[in-house]
Design an enzyme around this catalytic site. Sequence first.
Site, PDB file in Angstrom:
ATOM      1  N   VAL A   1      12.268 -17.554 -90.726  1.00  0.00           N
ATOM      2  CA  VAL A   1      13.613 -17.690 -91.282  1.00  0.00           C
ATOM      3  C   VAL A   1      14.151 -16.272 -91.418  1.00  0.00           C
ATOM      4  CG1 VAL A   1      15.015 -18.622 -93.165  1.00  0.00           C
ATOM      5  CG2 VAL A   1      12.839 -19.719 -92.583  1.00  0.00           C
ATOM      6  N   ILE A   2      15.222 -15.990 -90.686  1.00  0.00           N
ATOM      7  CA  ILE A   2      15.782 -14.636 -90.650  1.00  0.00           C
ATOM      8  C   ILE A   2      17.166 -14.667 -91.293  1.00  0.00           C
ATOM      9  CG2 ILE A   2      16.464 -12.725 -89.147  1.00  0.00           C
ATOM     10  CD1 ILE A   2      14.374 -13.889 -87.102  1.00  0.00           C
TER      11      ILE A   2
ATOM     12  N   HIS B   1      22.594 -19.638 -96.234  1.00  0.00           N
ATOM     13  CA  HIS B   1      21.657 -20.598 -95.640  1.00  0.00           C
ATOM     14  C   HIS B   1      20.207 -20.105 -95.728  1.00  0.00           C
ATOM     15  CE1 HIS B   1      20.460 -23.850 -92.967  1.00  0.00           C
ATOM     16  NE2 HIS B   1      19.793 -22.971 -92.233  1.00  0.00           N
TER      17      HIS B   1
END
Length: 154
Positions: free
Chosen positions: A81-82, A88
């Site tokens: 997850v970047i 988000h």
Amino acid sequence: MKVYEGKLNAEGLKFGIVVGRFNEFIVSKLLSGALDCLKRHGAEEDNIDITWVPGAFEIPMISKKMAFSRKYDAVICLGAVIRGSTPHFDYVSSEVSKGVAHVSLESDIPVIFSVLTTDNIEQAIERAGTKSGNKGYDGAMAAIEMANLIRELE
């Protein structure tokens, strides 16, 4: 005094791996690292099951299915997850980490969190096998140790 410490031997252990496909160019390196670790420590390919899910958010649900199936000594969760320009990232990274921890506690099976949560792509690349090692390899090592420790304590 008795000291318990999980051995780093994967012989005879069965592992489930849940892989979030989003950011696959990073996650595929985490998976390679995890498989390398498991095999180096004696796991047989027939004792490793890999399940791909669309992204990191789906990891807790499938890790729960795998853990509660009682087919595995440990489940390894891989994803990336970047951070982007919206919130988000915060929602996904928070819920995935909480979900994986919850599954581990409820199932009494080690469910290892090897989901990268990075501020940028460079940090993810560093943690997928370059400067900062391979977090997939590290997660597999933790899975081996915890699976053996659980066996020792039973």
